[in-house]
Design a protein around this motif. Structure first.
Motif, PDB file in Angstrom:
ATOM      1  N   THR A  35       0.812  -1.218   0.000  1.00 49.08           N
ATOM      2  CA  THR A  35       0.000   0.000   0.000  1.00 49.08           C
ATOM      3  C   THR A  35       0.845   1.268   0.000  1.00 49.08           C
ATOM      4  OG1 THR A  35      -0.131  -0.060   2.422  1.00 49.08           O
ATOM      5  CG2 THR A  35      -1.916  -1.120   1.190  1.00 49.08           C
ATOM      6  N   GLU A  36       2.089   1.170   0.478  1.00 49.55           N
ATOM      7  CA  GLU A  36       2.991   2.320   0.470  1.00 49.55           C
ATOM      8  C   GLU A  36       4.410   1.811   0.677  1.00 49.55           C
ATOM      9  OE1 GLU A  36       3.679   6.723   2.569  1.00 49.55           O
ATOM     10  OE2 GLU A  36       1.867   5.565   2.987  1.00 49.55           O
ATOM     11  N   GLN A  37       5.372   2.525   0.071  1.00 47.74           N
ATOM     12  CA  GLN A  37       6.768   2.173   0.247  1.00 47.74           C
ATOM     13  C   GLN A  37       7.578   3.449   0.419  1.00 47.74           C
ATOM     14  OE1 GLN A  37       8.103  -0.795  -2.461  1.00 47.74           O
ATOM     15  NE2 GLN A  37      10.173  -0.893  -1.621  1.00 47.74           N
ATOM     16  N   THR A  38       8.411   3.501   1.463  1.00 44.72           N
ATOM     17  CA  THR A  38       9.301   4.630   1.711  1.00 44.72           C
ATOM     18  C   THR A  38      10.743   4.153   1.516  1.00 44.72           C
ATOM     19  OG1 THR A  38       9.453   4.177   4.094  1.00 44.72           O
ATOM     20  CG2 THR A  38       7.637   5.586   3.350  1.00 44.72           C
ATOM     21  N   ASP A  39      11.695   4.969   1.936  1.00 48.67           N
ATOM     22  CA  ASP A  39      13.102   4.621   1.710  1.00 48.67           C
ATOM     23  C   ASP A  39      13.477   3.272   2.314  1.00 48.67           C
ATOM     24  OD1 ASP A  39      13.514   6.924   0.301  1.00 48.67           O
ATOM     25  OD2 ASP A  39      14.396   8.043   1.970  1.00 48.67           O
ATOM     26  N   ASN A  40      13.002   3.003   3.529  1.00 49.14           N
ATOM     27  CA  ASN A  40      13.416   1.759   4.193  1.00 49.14           C
ATOM     28  C   ASN A  40      12.253   0.975   4.776  1.00 49.14           C
ATOM     29  OD1 ASN A  40      12.820   3.472   6.355  1.00 49.14           O
ATOM     30  ND2 ASN A  40      14.320   2.484   7.689  1.00 49.14           N
ATOM     31  N   VAL A  49      -7.362  -1.338   4.671  1.00 44.65           N
ATOM     32  CA  VAL A  49      -6.709  -0.369   5.550  1.00 44.65           C
ATOM     33  C   VAL A  49      -5.290  -0.140   5.057  1.00 44.65           C
ATOM     34  CG1 VAL A  49      -8.081  -0.934   7.591  1.00 44.65           C
ATOM     35  CG2 VAL A  49      -5.967  -2.209   7.129  1.00 44.65           C
ATOM     36  N   HIS A  50      -4.677   0.936   5.537  1.00 50.56           N
ATOM     37  CA  HIS A  50      -3.355   1.326   5.048  1.00 50.56           C
ATOM     38  C   HIS A  50      -2.315   0.236   5.255  1.00 50.56           C
ATOM     39  CE1 HIS A  50       0.620   3.326   5.159  1.00 50.56           C
ATOM     40  NE2 HIS A  50       0.103   4.099   4.203  1.00 50.56           N
ATOM     41  N   HIS A  51      -2.301  -0.387   6.423  1.00 50.85           N
ATOM     42  CA  HIS A  51      -1.331  -1.466   6.630  1.00 50.85           C
ATOM     43  C   HIS A  51      -1.743  -2.385   7.771  1.00 50.85           C
ATOM     44  CE1 HIS A  51       0.166   1.724   9.414  1.00 50.85           C
ATOM     45  NE2 HIS A  51       0.512   0.709  10.180  1.00 50.85           N
ATOM     46  N   GLU A  52      -1.333  -3.620   7.635  1.00 51.30           N
ATOM     47  CA  GLU A  52      -1.460  -4.624   8.684  1.00 51.30           C
ATOM     48  C   GLU A  52      -0.123  -5.322   8.944  1.00 51.30           C
ATOM     49  OE1 GLU A  52      -5.803  -6.511   8.273  1.00 51.30           O
ATOM     50  OE2 GLU A  52      -4.697  -6.504   6.365  1.00 51.30           O
ATOM     51  N   SER A  97       3.976   5.012  12.526  1.00 51.77           N
ATOM     52  CA  SER A  97       3.593   4.404  11.257  1.00 51.77           C
ATOM     53  C   SER A  97       2.956   5.439  10.343  1.00 51.77           C
ATOM     54  CB  SER A  97       2.583   3.266  11.490  1.00 51.77           C
ATOM     55  OG  SER A  97       3.114   2.276  12.326  1.00 51.77           O
ATOM     56  N   GLU A  98       3.147   5.272   9.053  1.00 52.11           N
ATOM     57  CA  GLU A  98       2.439   6.085   8.074  1.00 52.11           C
ATOM     58  C   GLU A  98       0.948   5.729   8.103  1.00 52.11           C
ATOM     59  OE1 GLU A  98       3.792   8.463   6.315  1.00 52.11           O
ATOM     60  OE2 GLU A  98       5.874   8.074   6.861  1.00 52.11           O
ATOM     61  N   GLY A  99       0.113   6.682   7.687  1.00 49.38           N
ATOM     62  CA  GLY A  99      -1.301   6.395   7.511  1.00 49.38           C
ATOM     63  C   GLY A  99      -2.119   6.315   8.779  1.00 49.38           C
ATOM     64  N   VAL A 100      -1.599   6.853   9.896  1.00 50.18           N
ATOM     65  CA  VAL A 100      -2.294   6.789  11.179  1.00 50.18           C
ATOM     66  C   VAL A 100      -2.510   8.203  11.706  1.00 50.18           C
ATOM     67  CG1 VAL A 100      -2.166   5.986  13.559  1.00 50.18           C
ATOM     68  CG2 VAL A 100      -1.383   4.514  11.713  1.00 50.18           C
ATOM     69  N   GLN A 101      -3.701   8.465  12.241  1.00 49.49           N
ATOM     70  CA  GLN A 101      -4.063   9.813  12.673  1.00 49.49           C
ATOM     71  C   GLN A 101      -3.424  10.215  13.990  1.00 49.49           C
ATOM     72  OE1 GLN A 101      -8.240  10.206  13.474  1.00 49.49           O
ATOM     73  NE2 GLN A 101      -8.163  12.404  13.800  1.00 49.49           N
ATOM     74  N   ASP A 102      -3.543   9.371  15.009  1.00 46.52           N
ATOM     75  CA  ASP A 102      -3.072   9.739  16.341  1.00 46.52           C
ATOM     76  C   ASP A 102      -2.661   8.479  17.085  1.00 46.52           C
ATOM     77  OD1 ASP A 102      -2.452  11.276  18.540  1.00 46.52           O
ATOM     78  OD2 ASP A 102      -4.526  11.507  19.228  1.00 46.52           O
ATOM     79  N   GLY A 103      -1.686   8.605  17.978  1.00 47.06           N
ATOM     80  CA  GLY A 103      -1.268   7.463  18.758  1.00 47.06           C
ATOM     81  C   GLY A 103       0.040   7.706  19.475  1.00 47.06           C
ATOM     82  N   GLN A 121      -5.838   5.206   7.841  1.00 46.89           N
ATOM     83  CA  GLN A 121      -6.382   5.475   6.515  1.00 46.89           C
ATOM     84  C   GLN A 121      -6.852   4.177   5.851  1.00 46.89           C
ATOM     85  OE1 GLN A 121      -3.274   7.357   4.287  1.00 46.89           O
ATOM     86  NE2 GLN A 121      -3.193   9.170   5.590  1.00 46.89           N
ATOM     87  N   THR A 122      -7.738   4.312   4.893  1.00 45.75           N
ATOM     88  CA  THR A 122      -8.139   3.169   4.087  1.00 45.75           C
ATOM     89  C   THR A 122      -7.089   2.911   3.004  1.00 45.75           C
ATOM     90  OG1 THR A 122      -9.439   4.605   2.642  1.00 45.75           O
ATOM     91  CG2 THR A 122     -10.585   3.559   4.500  1.00 45.75           C
ATOM     92  N   ALA A 123      -7.106   1.726   2.438  1.00 44.69           N
ATOM     93  CA  ALA A 123      -6.142   1.345   1.407  1.00 44.69           C
ATOM     94  C   ALA A 123      -6.703   1.628   0.027  1.00 44.69           C
ATOM     95  CB  ALA A 123      -5.799  -0.137   1.543  1.00 44.69           C
ATOM     96  N   THR A 124      -5.813   1.918  -0.907  1.00 39.63           N
ATOM     97  CA  THR A 124      -6.231   2.180  -2.285  1.00 39.63           C
ATOM     98  C   THR A 124      -5.545   1.263  -3.286  1.00 39.63           C
ATOM     99  OG1 THR A 124      -4.510   3.893  -2.474  1.00 39.63           O
ATOM    100  CG2 THR A 124      -6.725   4.608  -1.798  1.00 39.63           C
TER     101      THR A 124
END
Length: 306
Positions: A35-40, A49-52, A97-103, A121-124
């Motif tokens: 769902t998403e990839q960053t540098d590492n 959902v964004h990630h599990e 984590s990416e894709g999370v509002q608060d925590g 966030q939801t997944a696309t």
């Protein structure tokens, strides 16, 4: 449906020395999608959902963190109050984590990091033609298994579904799933993360995919006693075990007491007494320098078990 502070299991984050191999296992064998990839870091999911599951490139294999979804903002604040009252160390005041509002994140017993959050966030990303429905639970092997069970109940509101032996194993739930976290006394490792399939046929297809690349199931399909689920297992690139399961018991009675199993009872395989030698020897340890904090530009932390 949730009766406690945690409404559902969030994610497992794993550091891996072979990021491409871990991605292959998750996408081509298990059937997750990126769902998403960053540098590492690579984020993967089965549900919308964004990630599990998160893989972080590292020079060592190990557990980065466990993510848990709080019921709402009030529950998130209550968990933070309990964590502070227990004296656990806060290591991040905002989501790692990416894709999370608060925590926030803290170091729990035996050096395992827990990230508690709301608002993912939801997944696309497009769906695969195969794969599980969602992430379901994880199983780890604390050295102080009763202490870990007490922590999960007292601080995070998990309830007991099954108790096995005296100070040996506990299956705990945060919603109707029989267990979101299973604890078996051991050497302080994550043993497996588990994913819900639609039918036992999906477990057979997993075996076929493993066979095509020269890999194999290390156990299963098997019908467990505790949880009643049908499960199959393989070892992923990081050294952790992956479980694909179906038909897990659902518990809708919030006050149902735990099922008690004797230490010598066959709680692990209703279809036979067979359990492969070395099955519990697999697993990965928590790491002292989690990649999730490096992603935020934070200083590495030193973990201290409470």
């Amino acid at each position: 449906m949730s009766w406690g502070l945690i409404s559902q299991m969030g994610h497992v984050a794993i550091q891996t020395t072979d990021l491409s191999g871990s991605i292959f296992d998750a996408t081509q064998l298990l059937g997750l999608r990126v769902t998403e990839q960053t540098d590492n870091a690579v984020y993967l999911s089965a549900a919308a959902v964004h990630h599990e599951l998160v893989y972080l490139e590292s020079d060592i294999n190990g557990v980065d963190s466990f993510g848990l979804v709080a019921r709402d903002g009030d529950a998130l604040r209550e968990i933070r109050r309990r964590v502070d009252a227990e004296g656990f160390r806060i290591v991040a005041e905002r989501p790692t984590s990416e894709g999370v509002q608060d925590g926030f994140s803290f170091v729990g017993p035996e050096g395992f990091i827990f990230e508690i959050y709301i608002g993912m966030q939801t997944a696309t990303a497009p769906l695969h033609g195969f794969g599980p429905d969602r992430y379901g639970h994880f199983n780890f092997h604390p050295q102080d298994v009763t202490g870990m069970m007490t922590f999960l109940h007292r601080v995070l509101d998990f309830r007991l579904s099954d108790i096995i032996g005296d100070d040996f194993a506990y299956f705990m739930r945060c919603n109707p799933d029989h267990h979101g976290i299973a604890l078996i006394k051991g050497r302080g490792t994550l043993h497996h993360h588990a994913w819900q399939a639609q039918s036992i046929a999906d477990l057979g297809k997993l075996g076929d995919r493993l066979n095509k690349v020269g890999r194999e199931l290390i156990w299963g399909p098997v019908r467990h006693g505790a949880g009643n689920n049908i499960a199959a297992y393989f070892v992923e690139t990081s050294g952790a075990v992956v479980e694909l399961y179906t038909d897990l018991e659902q518990i809708y009675d919030d006050e149902r007491g735990p099922v008690i199993w004797g230490a010598d009872e066959n709680w692990f395989n209703k279809w036979s007494s067979f359990r492969p030698a070395g099955f519990r020897d697999h697993g990965i340890l928590p790491l002292p320098d989690p990649g999730s904090f490096r992603r935020l530009g934070l200083e590495p932390i030193t973990r201290h078990a409470r």
